[in-house]
Scaffold this motif. Structure first.
Motif, PDB file in Angstrom:
ATOM      1  N   LYS A 145       7.665  27.791   7.022  1.00 42.31           N
ATOM      2  CA  LYS A 145       8.708  27.353   7.932  1.00 42.31           C
ATOM      3  C   LYS A 145       8.765  27.223   9.256  1.00 42.31           C
ATOM      4  O   LYS A 145       7.957  27.909   9.935  1.00 42.31           O
ATOM      5  N   VAL A 146       9.265  26.060   9.705  1.00 48.31           N
ATOM      6  CA  VAL A 146       9.121  25.687  11.039  1.00 48.31           C
ATOM      7  C   VAL A 146      10.686  25.918  11.851  1.00 48.31           C
ATOM      8  O   VAL A 146      11.609  25.195  11.554  1.00 48.31           O
ATOM      9  N   VAL A 147      10.488  27.019  12.582  1.00 45.43           N
ATOM     10  CA  VAL A 147      12.001  27.586  13.204  1.00 45.43           C
ATOM     11  C   VAL A 147      12.120  26.877  14.530  1.00 45.43           C
ATOM     12  O   VAL A 147      11.493  27.241  15.410  1.00 45.43           O
ATOM     13  N   GLU A 148      12.960  25.897  14.658  1.00 46.10           N
ATOM     14  CA  GLU A 148      13.075  25.160  16.041  1.00 46.10           C
ATOM     15  C   GLU A 148      14.298  25.711  16.717  1.00 46.10           C
ATOM     16  O   GLU A 148      15.254  25.863  16.390  1.00 46.10           O
ATOM     17  N   TYR A 149      14.026  26.077  17.989  1.00 48.95           N
ATOM     18  CA  TYR A 149      15.070  26.364  19.068  1.00 48.95           C
ATOM     19  C   TYR A 149      15.013  25.116  19.741  1.00 48.95           C
ATOM     20  O   TYR A 149      14.269  24.725  20.671  1.00 48.95           O
ATOM     21  N   SER A 150      16.353  24.395  19.980  1.00 49.89           N
ATOM     22  CA  SER A 150      16.602  23.057  20.517  1.00 49.89           C
ATOM     23  C   SER A 150      17.567  22.782  21.334  1.00 49.89           C
ATOM     24  O   SER A 150      18.866  23.528  21.265  1.00 49.89           O
ATOM     25  N   ASP A 151      17.387  21.853  22.397  1.00 49.84           N
ATOM     26  CA  ASP A 151      18.496  21.582  23.258  1.00 49.84           C
ATOM     27  C   ASP A 151      18.875  19.933  23.077  1.00 49.84           C
ATOM     28  O   ASP A 151      17.938  19.318  23.257  1.00 49.84           O
ATOM     29  N   THR A 152      19.895  19.648  22.637  1.00 49.18           N
ATOM     30  CA  THR A 152      20.350  18.335  22.168  1.00 49.18           C
ATOM     31  C   THR A 152      19.944  17.216  23.443  1.00 49.18           C
ATOM     32  O   THR A 152      20.007  15.946  22.848  1.00 49.18           O
ATOM     33  N   GLU A 153      20.168  17.721  24.514  1.00 46.20           N
ATOM     34  CA  GLU A 153      19.994  16.703  25.855  1.00 46.20           C
ATOM     35  C   GLU A 153      18.652  16.678  26.409  1.00 46.20           C
ATOM     36  O   GLU A 153      18.211  16.022  27.085  1.00 46.20           O
ATOM     37  N   CYS A 154      17.731  17.559  25.722  1.00 38.59           N
ATOM     38  CA  CYS A 154      16.053  17.420  26.130  1.00 38.59           C
ATOM     39  C   CYS A 154      15.471  16.361  25.554  1.00 38.59           C
ATOM     40  O   CYS A 154      15.566  16.064  24.309  1.00 38.59           O
ATOM     41  N   PRO A 155      14.982  15.291  26.405  1.00 40.03           N
ATOM     42  CA  PRO A 155      14.452  14.168  25.718  1.00 40.03           C
ATOM     43  C   PRO A 155      13.207  14.613  24.979  1.00 40.03           C
ATOM     44  O   PRO A 155      13.018  13.817  23.917  1.00 40.03           O
ATOM     45  N   PHE A 156      12.580  15.678  25.113  1.00 39.28           N
ATOM     46  CA  PHE A 156      11.423  15.901  24.336  1.00 39.28           C
ATOM     47  C   PHE A 156      11.830  16.681  22.929  1.00 39.28           C
ATOM     48  O   PHE A 156      11.217  16.331  21.840  1.00 39.28           O
ATOM     49  N   CYS A 157      12.816  17.074  22.891  1.00 45.98           N
ATOM     50  CA  CYS A 157      13.658  17.615  21.764  1.00 45.98           C
ATOM     51  C   CYS A 157      13.927  16.278  20.947  1.00 45.98           C
ATOM     52  O   CYS A 157      14.115  16.394  19.671  1.00 45.98           O
ATOM     53  N   ALA A 212      12.202   8.205  30.847  1.00 50.64           N
ATOM     54  CA  ALA A 212      11.256   7.787  29.547  1.00 50.64           C
ATOM     55  C   ALA A 212       9.929   7.247  29.974  1.00 50.64           C
ATOM     56  O   ALA A 212      10.009   6.445  31.036  1.00 50.64           O
ATOM     57  N   GLY A 213       9.126   7.301  29.350  1.00 45.96           N
ATOM     58  CA  GLY A 213       7.923   6.826  29.505  1.00 45.96           C
ATOM     59  C   GLY A 213       6.927   7.832  30.662  1.00 45.96           C
ATOM     60  O   GLY A 213       6.047   7.307  31.137  1.00 45.96           O
ATOM     61  N   GLN A 214       7.846   8.586  31.169  1.00 43.90           N
ATOM     62  CA  GLN A 214       7.135   9.344  32.475  1.00 43.90           C
ATOM     63  C   GLN A 214       6.877  11.010  31.981  1.00 43.90           C
ATOM     64  O   GLN A 214       7.771  11.601  32.238  1.00 43.90           O
ATOM     65  N   PRO A 215       5.999  11.274  31.487  1.00 45.64           N
ATOM     66  CA  PRO A 215       5.924  12.675  31.046  1.00 45.64           C
ATOM     67  C   PRO A 215       5.951  13.765  32.249  1.00 45.64           C
ATOM     68  O   PRO A 215       5.422  13.573  33.238  1.00 45.64           O
TER      69      PRO A 215
END
Length: 247
Positions: free
Chosen positions: A83-95, A47-50
């Motif tokens: 439409k915004v089609v998102e492919y996502s990972d629930t444990e990704c901090p950016f997601c 967190a806070g560190q890109p």
């Protein structure tokens, strides 16, 4: 190929390379949004560190995206022009960050019927071993409660996970109970394998379209034209792309 270079030539070439490297680095840094978790990345960000990113060319074909249909998980009007089609990972901090951003987008564009948000799974097992089971949990929420419960479950899951594989999987049935689902039926579904192929198909579709990190999104315009949207970009950038796709 090996060749001899005298000391003066070597110094000159090194100086030239250094002079060129700085503006190129600035351009690349300006072009990237600190957001996507890349396969080629090293450590995941805290967190806070890109996370430092590497510029990558589009390697997939956006036209290979599976067409949006009533079988998808859709927030908003399926007939919305964009439409915004998102492919996502629930444990990704950016997601996790992007989930909040897209909810803000839908608070305006969604309510106006201009944008539909389509959620698809893209767990990156190399980084987040728990994300695939969490994807199953979301599908189980949909099975037991329909599209509305899918989104309720997704919002709550992104809210409570610390990201970076930090969620205790024992929380998944608790989240189901929290959103009003039958905990016992949910646990039975979660233990099954019936959604494994569906999730894997979406992973492969994300990769085929050029996704190499998460969140990976494709914005589909009113004329059917597709625009890549890589990373957890700020709401201002997303709105600009939506406005472009609306023309």
């Amino acid at each position: 190929m090996v060749r001899k270079i005298n000391i003066m030539e070597e110094k000159t070439q090194t100086t030239q390379k250094n002079n060129l490297a700085m503006p190129i680095a600035v351009v690349i840094a300006g072009a990237l949004i600190a957001g996507a978790v890349l396969y080629s990345g090293g450590k995941t960000p805290t967190a806070g560190q890109p996370q430092q990113q590497v510029a990558q060319k589009q390697t997939g074909d956006l036209e290979k995206m599976t067409p949006v249909s009533s079988k998808d998980h859709i927030r908003g009007d399926i007939n919305a022009p964009v439409k915004v089609v998102e492919y996502s990972d629930t444990e990704c901090p950016f997601c996790k960050r992007f989930q909040t951003t897209m909810n803000e987008v839908m608070d305006t564009y969604g309510k106006e019927g201009k944008v539909a948000w389509v959620y698809r799974h893209f767990p990156i097992d190399q980084l987040h071993s728990k994300a695939r089971k969490e994807a199953v949990a979301m599908e189980c929420a949909n099975e037991l409660g329909g599209n509305d419960k899918f989104w309720e479950y997704a919002d709550r899951l992104y809210e409570v996970t610390p990201a970076n594989n930090g969620l205790d999987l024992a929380e998944l049935p608790k989240i189901a109970e929290y959103v009003g689902l039958d905990k016992s039926k949910f646990s039975t579904c979660l233990a099954s394998t019936r959604y494994d192929k569906h999730i894997q198909d979406e992973v492969e579709n994300a990769q085929a379209t050029g996704g190499n990190g998460t969140p990976w999104s494709i914005v589909v315009g009113k004329d059917g034209k597709k625009y890549p949207l890589s990373g957890a970009q700020p709401i201002s950038a997303i709105k600009q792309l939506i406005d472009l796709a609306s023309k």
